[in-house]
Design a protein around this motif. Structure first.
Motif, PDB file in Angstrom:
ATOM      1  N   LEU A  10      -5.844 -20.720  -1.069  1.00  0.00           N
ATOM      2  CA  LEU A  10      -4.856 -21.171  -0.562  1.00  0.00           C
ATOM      3  C   LEU A  10      -4.499 -20.608   1.031  1.00  0.00           C
ATOM      4  CD1 LEU A  10      -2.408 -21.482  -3.557  1.00  0.00           C
ATOM      5  CD2 LEU A  10      -3.472 -23.273  -2.390  1.00  0.00           C
ATOM      6  N   GLY A  11      -5.471 -19.780   1.402  1.00  0.00           N
ATOM      7  CA  GLY A  11      -5.186 -19.189   2.939  1.00  0.00           C
ATOM      8  C   GLY A  11      -4.797 -18.000   2.855  1.00  0.00           C
ATOM      9  N   GLY A  12      -4.478 -17.291   1.631  1.00  0.00           N
ATOM     10  CA  GLY A  12      -4.106 -15.773   1.768  1.00  0.00           C
ATOM     11  C   GLY A  12      -5.143 -14.877   2.031  1.00  0.00           C
ATOM     12  N   ARG A  13      -4.951 -13.408   2.063  1.00  0.00           N
ATOM     13  CA  ARG A  13      -5.990 -12.543   2.593  1.00  0.00           C
ATOM     14  C   ARG A  13      -5.484 -11.175   1.924  1.00  0.00           C
ATOM     15  NH1 ARG A  13      -3.948  -9.261   6.739  1.00  0.00           N
ATOM     16  NH2 ARG A  13      -2.074  -9.880   7.742  1.00  0.00           N
ATOM     17  N   HIS A  14      -6.663 -10.323   1.610  1.00  0.00           N
ATOM     18  CA  HIS A  14      -6.275  -9.063   1.225  1.00  0.00           C
ATOM     19  C   HIS A  14      -5.566  -8.240   2.153  1.00  0.00           C
ATOM     20  CE1 HIS A  14      -8.169  -9.038  -2.665  1.00  0.00           C
ATOM     21  NE2 HIS A  14      -9.345  -9.884  -2.094  1.00  0.00           N
ATOM     22  N   LEU A  15      -4.891  -7.171   1.848  1.00  0.00           N
ATOM     23  CA  LEU A  15      -4.179  -6.488   2.749  1.00  0.00           C
ATOM     24  C   LEU A  15      -4.133  -5.002   2.335  1.00  0.00           C
ATOM     25  CD1 LEU A  15      -2.132  -6.927   5.128  1.00  0.00           C
ATOM     26  CD2 LEU A  15      -0.223  -6.753   3.578  1.00  0.00           C
ATOM     27  N   ASP A  16      -4.458  -4.070   3.241  1.00  0.00           N
ATOM     28  CA  ASP A  16      -4.271  -2.702   3.018  1.00  0.00           C
ATOM     29  C   ASP A  16      -2.990  -2.036   3.605  1.00  0.00           C
ATOM     30  OD1 ASP A  16      -5.136   0.009   2.711  1.00  0.00           O
ATOM     31  OD2 ASP A  16      -6.938  -0.027   4.272  1.00  0.00           O
ATOM     32  N   VAL A  17      -2.375  -1.646   2.782  1.00  0.00           N
ATOM     33  CA  VAL A  17      -1.292  -0.916   3.246  1.00  0.00           C
ATOM     34  C   VAL A  17      -1.211   0.357   2.766  1.00  0.00           C
ATOM     35  CG1 VAL A  17       0.419  -2.842   2.878  1.00  0.00           C
ATOM     36  CG2 VAL A  17       0.059  -1.826   0.900  1.00  0.00           C
ATOM     37  N   GLY A  18      -2.273   0.913   2.489  1.00  0.00           N
ATOM     38  CA  GLY A  18      -2.553   2.355   1.891  1.00  0.00           C
ATOM     39  C   GLY A  18      -2.795   2.513   0.521  1.00  0.00           C
ATOM     40  N   GLN A  19      -2.787   1.619  -0.270  1.00  0.00           N
ATOM     41  CA  GLN A  19      -2.825   1.586  -1.419  1.00  0.00           C
ATOM     42  C   GLN A  19      -4.097   2.285  -1.944  1.00  0.00           C
ATOM     43  OE1 GLN A  19      -3.124  -1.250   0.222  1.00  0.00           O
ATOM     44  NE2 GLN A  19      -4.484  -2.713  -0.928  1.00  0.00           N
ATOM     45  N   PRO A  20      -3.951   3.042  -3.244  1.00  0.00           N
ATOM     46  CA  PRO A  20      -5.424   3.767  -3.616  1.00  0.00           C
ATOM     47  C   PRO A  20      -6.533   2.764  -3.972  1.00  0.00           C
ATOM     48  CG  PRO A  20      -3.640   4.016  -5.329  1.00  0.00           C
ATOM     49  CD  PRO A  20      -2.976   3.384  -4.066  1.00  0.00           C
ATOM     50  N   PRO A  21      -7.702   3.433  -3.923  1.00  0.00           N
ATOM     51  CA  PRO A  21      -9.068   2.379  -4.167  1.00  0.00           C
ATOM     52  C   PRO A  21      -8.808   1.859  -5.631  1.00  0.00           C
ATOM     53  CG  PRO A  21      -9.649   4.265  -2.798  1.00  0.00           C
ATOM     54  CD  PRO A  21      -8.300   4.648  -3.180  1.00  0.00           C
ATOM     55  N   ASP A  22      -8.070   2.860  -6.598  1.00  0.00           N
ATOM     56  CA  ASP A  22      -8.251   2.419  -8.051  1.00  0.00           C
ATOM     57  C   ASP A  22      -7.084   1.849  -8.354  1.00  0.00           C
ATOM     58  OD1 ASP A  22      -6.678   4.789  -7.681  1.00  0.00           O
ATOM     59  OD2 ASP A  22      -7.347   5.787  -9.326  1.00  0.00           O
ATOM     60  N   ALA A  23      -5.956   1.451  -7.434  1.00  0.00           N
ATOM     61  CA  ALA A  23      -4.923   0.441  -7.914  1.00  0.00           C
ATOM     62  C   ALA A  23      -5.027  -0.283  -8.717  1.00  0.00           C
ATOM     63  CB  ALA A  23      -4.172   0.150  -6.434  1.00  0.00           C
ATOM     64  N   GLY A  24      -4.196  -0.702  -9.729  1.00  0.00           N
ATOM     65  CA  GLY A  24      -4.276  -1.770 -10.569  1.00  0.00           C
ATOM     66  C   GLY A  24      -3.713  -3.042  -9.984  1.00  0.00           C
ATOM     67  N   TYR A  25      -2.910  -3.145  -9.167  1.00  0.00           N
ATOM     68  CA  TYR A  25      -2.185  -4.135  -8.448  1.00  0.00           C
ATOM     69  C   TYR A  25      -3.131  -4.373  -7.382  1.00  0.00           C
ATOM     70  CZ  TYR A  25      -0.315  -0.398  -5.431  1.00  0.00           C
ATOM     71  OH  TYR A  25      -0.137   0.743  -4.737  1.00  0.00           O
ATOM     72  N   VAL A  26      -2.957  -5.811  -6.775  1.00  0.00           N
ATOM     73  CA  VAL A  26      -3.685  -6.141  -5.755  1.00  0.00           C
ATOM     74  C   VAL A  26      -2.671  -6.558  -4.492  1.00  0.00           C
ATOM     75  CG1 VAL A  26      -5.336  -7.942  -4.901  1.00  0.00           C
ATOM     76  CG2 VAL A  26      -5.484  -7.151  -7.067  1.00  0.00           C
ATOM     77  N   VAL A  27      -3.012  -6.245  -3.478  1.00  0.00           N
ATOM     78  CA  VAL A  27      -2.036  -6.359  -2.254  1.00  0.00           C
ATOM     79  C   VAL A  27      -2.544  -7.538  -1.435  1.00  0.00           C
ATOM     80  CG1 VAL A  27      -0.547  -5.399  -0.393  1.00  0.00           C
ATOM     81  CG2 VAL A  27      -1.179  -4.141  -2.197  1.00  0.00           C
ATOM     82  N   LEU A  28      -1.738  -8.494  -1.129  1.00  0.00           N
ATOM     83  CA  LEU A  28      -2.281  -9.727  -0.256  1.00  0.00           C
ATOM     84  C   LEU A  28      -0.828 -10.133   0.556  1.00  0.00           C
ATOM     85  CD1 LEU A  28      -3.291 -11.915  -3.273  1.00  0.00           C
ATOM     86  CD2 LEU A  28      -5.001 -10.699  -1.670  1.00  0.00           C
ATOM     87  N   ALA A  29      -1.431 -10.843   1.702  1.00  0.00           N
ATOM     88  CA  ALA A  29      -0.590 -11.601   2.594  1.00  0.00           C
ATOM     89  C   ALA A  29      -0.709 -12.966   2.326  1.00  0.00           C
ATOM     90  CB  ALA A  29      -0.873 -10.999   4.116  1.00  0.00           C
TER      91      ALA A  29
END
Length: 231
Positions: free
Chosen positions: A85-104
């Motif tokens: 739908l037009g979102g993208r992955h976002l890096d806000v400093g979350q650890p590589p093994d984070a269980g959650y997914v950060v998007l914009a």
């Protein structure tokens, strides 16, 4: 009667793709409005409003949304849908093994797709949480404004929830990044009697910023803008 939380409002450069993104992600409709669009909520799920604005984001946004997942497969489907739908992955400093997914989203508003099994967001619905930067004072302010339950109050962090359940609104506590400029995200309230409700909100610690075409704009004790109109 106290105010109702009608929507979280986002100022965005282009309303249509952002409203379509959230409607598609949450399985809701888009309702056109004079200056933007509303993705309505219900008794337990907060609505989302998008207003056309060229005002840029200065500093980090003070709130973002958390979506829940029923399973790892459901989480991945949500992420895949968001990207389609037009979102993208976002890096806000979350650890590589984070269980959650950060998007914009297409308007650069942040969201997290939370992994399944999160006890705090159990039974909140798909839009599980509006997560804000804010002091304990402001969490207690909003508890009193909405007459919601205080469901978390520990280590300067607070969270409130409607008596009917559903979406939680939470504040992460200090230290807070200094507020620079106008927030592009805010809460919008409706009340049957705006004049009477304005008096109550001022008595709770709100600041009257300005009159608007359909109501008033105020600030909470942390200086965050919010709206009040008849409804």
């Amino acid at each position: 009667m106290v105010s109702s939380l009608e929507a979280v409002t986002f100022d965005v450069a282009d309303v249509s793709p952002v409203a379509a993104f959230w409607a598609g992600l949450l399985g809701r409709e888009v309702v056109a409005e004079p200056h933007g669009a509303l993705v309505p909520g219900d008794e337990t799920q907060v609505g989302l409003r998008f207003i056309g604005s060229a005002v840029p984001q200065i500093g980090s946004p003070r709130l973002h949304l958390h979506l829940t997942s029923a399973s790892l497969e459901d989480q991945q489907r949500t992420v895949d849908t968001a990207l389609r739908l037009g979102g993208r992955h976002l890096d806000v400093g979350q650890p590589p093994d984070a269980g959650y997914v950060v998007l914009a989203d297409p308007g650069d508003n942040h969201l997290c797709v939370i992994d399944p099994g999160n006890a705090f967001l159990a039974d909140t619905g798909r839009l599980g949480e509006v997560t804000c930067d804010g002091t304990r004072e402001v969490g207690l302010f909003w508890r009193d404004v909405l007459d919601w339950r205080l469901v978390w109050d520990q280590d300067e962090e607070t969270s409130i929830q409607s008596p009917q359940g559903g979406t939680k609104v939470s504040w992460g506590g200090p230290p807070l990044e200094p507020k620079r400029g106008r927030n592009r995200q805010r809460l919008d309230l409706v009340a049957a009697d705006v004049s009477r409700e304005l008096e109550r909100l001022l008595s709770l610690g709100a600041t009257h910023l300005r009159d608007t075409a359909d109501g008033v704009e105020l600030a909470d004790p942390d200086g965050n803008e919010f709206g009040l109109r008849a409804g």
